[in-house]
Structures are given as C-alpha cells and as structure tokens.
Design a protein around this motif. Sequence first.
Motif, PDB file in Angstrom:
ATOM      1  N   ARG A  79      -7.870 -10.167  -5.976  1.00  0.00           N
ATOM      2  CA  ARG A  79      -8.385  -8.948  -5.323  1.00  0.00           C
ATOM      3  C   ARG A  79      -7.247  -8.003  -4.951  1.00  0.00           C
ATOM      4  O   ARG A  79      -7.365  -6.787  -5.099  1.00  0.00           O
ATOM      5  CB  ARG A  79      -9.208  -9.307  -4.088  1.00  0.00           C
ATOM      6  CG  ARG A  79     -10.625  -9.709  -4.404  1.00  0.00           C
ATOM      7  CD  ARG A  79     -11.528  -9.671  -3.174  1.00  0.00           C
ATOM      8  NE  ARG A  79     -11.054 -10.501  -2.087  1.00  0.00           N
ATOM      9  CZ  ARG A  79     -11.450 -11.754  -1.843  1.00  0.00           C
ATOM     10  NH1 ARG A  79     -12.340 -12.323  -2.626  1.00  0.00           N
ATOM     11  NH2 ARG A  79     -10.975 -12.431  -0.831  1.00  0.00           N
ATOM     12  N   GLU A 123      -6.729  -4.164  -6.092  1.00  0.00           N
ATOM     13  CA  GLU A 123      -6.663  -3.107  -5.085  1.00  0.00           C
ATOM     14  C   GLU A 123      -5.323  -2.364  -5.109  1.00  0.00           C
ATOM     15  O   GLU A 123      -5.285  -1.132  -5.000  1.00  0.00           O
ATOM     16  CB  GLU A 123      -6.862  -3.727  -3.693  1.00  0.00           C
ATOM     17  CG  GLU A 123      -6.700  -2.761  -2.543  1.00  0.00           C
ATOM     18  CD  GLU A 123      -6.671  -3.455  -1.194  1.00  0.00           C
ATOM     19  OE1 GLU A 123      -6.214  -2.812  -0.241  1.00  0.00           O
ATOM     20  OE2 GLU A 123      -7.079  -4.625  -1.093  1.00  0.00           O
ATOM     21  N   LYS A 142       0.832  -1.210   0.000  1.00  0.00           N
ATOM     22  CA  LYS A 142       0.000   0.000   0.000  1.00  0.00           C
ATOM     23  C   LYS A 142       0.863   1.255   0.000  1.00  0.00           C
ATOM     24  O   LYS A 142       0.463   2.289  -0.527  1.00  0.00           O
ATOM     25  CB  LYS A 142      -0.931   0.014   1.210  1.00  0.00           C
ATOM     26  CG  LYS A 142      -2.114  -0.905   1.079  1.00  0.00           C
ATOM     27  CD  LYS A 142      -2.991  -0.856   2.315  1.00  0.00           C
ATOM     28  CE  LYS A 142      -4.147  -1.823   2.185  1.00  0.00           C
ATOM     29  NZ  LYS A 142      -4.963  -1.883   3.408  1.00  0.00           N
TER      30      LYS A 142
END
Length: 135
Positions: free
Chosen positions: A113, A117, A88
Amino acid sequence: MKWFEQARAAEERGDWDTAIALVSAHAECCSADSSAHGNHLWHMDLLARAGRLTELTALAVDDLHARRRLNRWFREQGMEAALRDRAKGGDRGALFALLRLLGETGREREARRAVQELGPDDQYAHRIVAEYLCP
C-alpha cells in the motif's frame, strides 16, 4: 594522543559533545580526501547516536549522508510515521527505509500500500517489497 584517539575515547565514554566537536572539525562531505569524507560519515553517525535529531534533520536538507543516517535512525527506532512523512515530502531514501521496516516487521500488505501511495512508479521500491514477499 591524536585528535581521532581523543574522539574515539570520548565516543566510548558517551561524551557526545566532545566526540562531535573533534570529528566535525576534520569532516568534509564529498571530499576528495577520503579521510575527511570518512570523518563526515562518522560525524553523521555520532549525531544520530547522540540523539541530535534536530541538527541531523537540518543537515539532511542538503546533505545526502545526513539524510541517509537520519532515515536509518528512524528505521532502527521503528519510527514508521517519521519515515512516511519524509517519504511524502519526496525523500526516496525514507520511502525505501519505510518499506524495509514494514517488510522486516511482517507487514508486506502495508508495504505494498505504501508503494502504491508514495511511489507507484518507483521500480526500486517495488523491488524492495518483492524481496520481502519472495525472500
């Protein structure tokens, strides 16, 4: 006994402080001297194996080899959350390690996923996931 023999002996007996001190004195990241560069990689490995994650994390800010070794350690330990947090924050290597961890543990859906993301336009990330879906 030469310094590297002393370092190996210390490593074998788990005397991390001695091994790290000896190796780090002869280590240089991205050196033209292949021995110094190899010692740098050895130093990063010793830090990980010694559990000195704070030191390795601090080095990982500017050092690609520290970053790779840290991500590998997280993957080896199954630390999905740590890899996800690093991904992230923009660490592509952490994303790749996360995807491999998810794929290796049979969680391909979660890997897909995670790509959507954290790296929807990252072709290499998509390729890693595809490897686990079609080995």
